[in-house]
Design a protein around this motif. Structure first.
Motif, PDB file in Angstrom:
ATOM      1  N   PRO A  91     -22.474  14.525  -0.534  1.00  0.00           N
ATOM      2  CA  PRO A  91     -21.118  13.835  -0.589  1.00  0.00           C
ATOM      3  C   PRO A  91     -20.145  13.035  -1.728  1.00  0.00           C
ATOM      4  CG  PRO A  91     -21.762  12.616   0.941  1.00  0.00           C
ATOM      5  CD  PRO A  91     -22.607  13.317   0.970  1.00  0.00           C
ATOM      6  N   ASP A  92     -21.362  12.503  -2.927  1.00  0.00           N
ATOM      7  CA  ASP A  92     -20.703  11.467  -3.560  1.00  0.00           C
ATOM      8  C   ASP A  92     -21.009  11.947  -4.952  1.00  0.00           C
ATOM      9  OD1 ASP A  92     -24.193  11.344  -3.543  1.00  0.00           O
ATOM     10  OD2 ASP A  92     -24.217   9.699  -3.211  1.00  0.00           O
ATOM     11  N   GLY A  93     -21.918  13.770  -4.575  1.00  0.00           N
ATOM     12  CA  GLY A  93     -21.534  14.078  -6.098  1.00  0.00           C
ATOM     13  C   GLY A  93     -23.698  14.049  -6.340  1.00  0.00           C
ATOM     14  N   ARG A  94     -24.316  13.954  -6.346  1.00  0.00           N
ATOM     15  CA  ARG A  94     -25.638  13.258  -6.026  1.00  0.00           C
ATOM     16  C   ARG A  94     -26.144  14.118  -5.706  1.00  0.00           C
ATOM     17  NH1 ARG A  94     -27.534   7.249  -6.145  1.00  0.00           N
ATOM     18  NH2 ARG A  94     -26.381   7.038  -3.785  1.00  0.00           N
TER      19      ARG A  94
END
Length: 460
Positions: free
Chosen positions: A300-303
Motif C-alpha cells: 500500500p505504500d508503493g514499495r
C-alpha cells in the motif's frame, strides 16, 4: 470431469473413538468449519486407519520413501556438518551458531541459501534466497500460498484431476473452491484449462492459479513433456494465471537421459510458484519443505517486495518458524553432496526404478494379453516416480479396500480419493516406494485374487 468417491464413507472422528449418545457432547461438527466434514480431510486418516487395522497386509498404498536407507547416525552427522558450515563458512561465532540452531528462528528459514544453490545445481533454476520460505513440509507451503491467494468469495483454484488430496484439503480449509482441469495422457489438457478459466470468469469468478505436478504426478504418475510445458507457460501468460508447480518426485526418473526442465526453470515471466519437499529426497521425519515465490508484490505504500515476504507473514502466525534443527539436518545433507540431491539419491532412485519395473512386469504376468477378460484390467507405465494406476472392470471404493485388506491381505489406494465428486471410479493406485520386490510379488498375487473374486461376485 468431476468424479470421485463412489462408496466413500464418512470418517468422523478420523481414526478415533465414536461418541455414544449417552456421553456428554460439548460441540457439534455442524458448528465447526465446514471442511471438517469434507471427505478430502478424512481420506488420509481413513487410509492410515485401514493400515493400522490390518498390519499384516502388504501395503502398496503408502507413498512413503524407502526405509532401508534410513540412518540415525547420519542425522547427527548432517547436523554437525551444518553447524560447521555456520562457523567455518558463514563466520558465525560459536554462541551465534548455537543460538541459530536451538532458539526460535527466522520465519523464512536458515537454509534458504542452500536451497537456492540446490535449485541452481539440480534444476537450473536461478532464484534469490530471499524469494524462498522454508516450511513445515510441502503441505504448509501449499497452505500458505492458498491462504494468500484466497482474497474473496469469488476466488477459485484450478487443479489438474485427479488431484493430490492434500491440496484439495488445504483449499477447503481456506474456503477456496477447486475446479478440476482434465489431465489425460499429456498431463494437462490445455484446451480444457483455457475453457475452465473462461468459464469461471464468465460466471463472475476469479481463477487465481492452477495446481499441477508436471513430473510423475501423484496419483496418476503422468508427466508433461517439454513442449507441452512451454505451451502451458504461454497460456498462463495469456490468461494472466499463476501456476503452482509441485515437484516431490522429479528426481526419480527411470531412464538415464536428461530430465525435462521444471516449469520454474522455463519460467521467464514469474508465472510459477514452485513447491518443494525434502520428504522424499532427504528425510520425511524432518518435515521440511519450501516454496519459491519470486512474484513481485506492491504494498500500500508503493514499495515492492517478493511474494515470499507475504507468505512469511502468514507463516509467522501459523508455525512461527520451521524447526532450525530439522533444517540443519537437511542443510547438512545438501552440503555433503555439493548441494545436489541428484547425487544424494543414487541409491534411492535405483531402488524406485527397480520396484517400478518389477511391479509393471508383475502386472503383465498376472493379466496377460488375451487372457479371459484381461483387457478389462489395464495399468499405466510411468517414466518414474512412485505410482501406477490400475483400471479394473468394477467400481473401486473404501468398502472394497477394507475387504481387500481383511480377506486378501493387500492394501492400495482407491483413485476415488483424488477426485472431487461422488461418481464411481474404476481404478486404484499402487505405490512402489516403501516395499521390496518380494513384497510386490506377494501383493500382486493377492490383488489378482481380489480382482478374480470381485469379478466372480459381480457376475454371480
Amino acid at each position: 470431469m468431476r468424479r470421485s468417491g463412489g462408496g466413500r464413507r464418512a470418517a468422523y472422528p478420523p481414526g478415533g473413538r465414536a461418541v455414544t449418545a449417552t456421553e456428554p457432547v460439548d460441540l457439534a461438527v455442524a458448528d465447526l468449519h465446514p471442511a471438517l466434514g469434507d471427505p478430502a480431510l478424512t481420506s488420509m486418516n481413513f487410509l492410515n486407519e485401514v493400515s493400522e487395522r490390518y498390519p499384516a497386509a502388504v501395503s502398496l498404498a503408502a507413498g512413503r520413501p524407502y526405509e532401508e536407507f534410513f540412518d540415525l547416525a547420519a542425522v547427527h552427522r548432517h547436523l554437525d556438518t551444518f553447524h560447521r558450515h555456520l562457523v567455518d563458512d558463514l563466520g558465525h561465532r560459536p554462541e551465534q551458531a548455537r543460538r541459530l540452531l536451538l532458539q526460535y528462528g527466522r520465519t523464512k528459514g536458515i537454509v534458504h541459501h542452500l536451497i537456492a544453490r540446490n535449485l541452481a545445481v539440480d534444476e537450473g533454476i536461478t532464484v534469490d534466497g530471499e524469494d524462498i520460505v522454508v516450511t513445515v513440509g510441502c503441505q504448509e507451503a501449499m497452505f500458505l500460498v492458498l491462504r494468500a491467494l484466497r482474497a474473496g468469495p469469488t476466488d477459485v483454484l484450478l487443479a489438474v484431476a485427479p488431484t493430490y488430496v492434500g491440496l484439495t484439503g488445504a483449499a477447503r480449509l481456506v474456503d477456496l473452491p477447486v475446479w478440476p482441469v482434465a489431465g489425460g495422457s499429456s498431463g494437462i489438457d490445455l484446451a480444457d484449462l483455457a475453457a475452465q478459466v473462461r468459464r469461471a470468469r464468465a460466471a463472475g469468478l476469479r481463477p487465481r492459479a492452477c495446481y499441477l505436478m508436471p513430473d510423475f504426478a501423484n496419483p496418476s504418475g503422468v508427466s508433461i513433456d517439454t513442449a507441452h510445458r512451454r505451451r502451458l507457460l504461454d497460456l498462463a501468460g495469456q490468461e494472466d494465471l499463476l501456476l503452482l508447480e509441485d515437484n516431490p518426485y522429479g528426481l526419480f526418473h527411470v531412464d538415464d537421459g536428461p530430465r525435462p526442465p521444471t516449469l520454474k526453470a522455463l519460467d521467464t515471466g514469474r508465472r510459477v510458484v514452485y513447491l518443494g519437499s525434502f520428504a522424499k529426497t532427504v528425510l520425511p521425519g524432518a518435515r521440511v519443505g519450501y516454496v519459491v515465490a519470486d512474484q513481485r508484490v506492491a504494498g500500500p505504500d508503493g514499495r515492492v517486495g517478493p511474494f515470499a515476504d507475504q507468505l512469511a507473514m502468514i507463516k509467522s502466525m501459523v508455525t512461527v518458524n520451521t524447526s532450525p534443527i530439522a533444517q540443519a539436518v537437511i542443510g547438512g545433507r545438501l552440503l555433503e553432496h555439493g548441494c545436489s540431491l541428484v547425487a544424494a539419491n543414487t541409491r534411492e532412485r535405483s531402488a524406485y526404478t527397480r520396484n517400478l519395473r518389477h511391479l509393471v512386469a508383475g502386472l503383465a504376468r498376472r493379466f496377460p494379453p488375451g487372457a479371459d477378460g484381461a483387457a478389462a484390467v489395464r495399468w499405466t507405465v510411468p517414466a518414474g516416480g512412485f505410482f501406477v494406476v490400475v483400471t479394473v472392470p468394477f467400481p473401486v471404493d473404501d468398502a472394497l479396500l477394507d475387504r481387500s485388506a481383511r480377506d486378501h491381505g493387500v492394501l492400495w489406494t482407491p483413485m476415488a480419493h483424488f477426485y472431487d465428486d461422488t461418481a464411481p471410479v474404476h481404478a486404484l493406485r499402487l505405490s512402489v516406494s516403501a516395499v521390496t520386490p518380494e513384497q510386490i510379488d506377494v501383493g500382486l498375487d493377492r490383488l489378482a485374487a481380489l480382482i478374480t473374486d470381485e469379478r466372480a461376485r459381480r457376475a454371480g
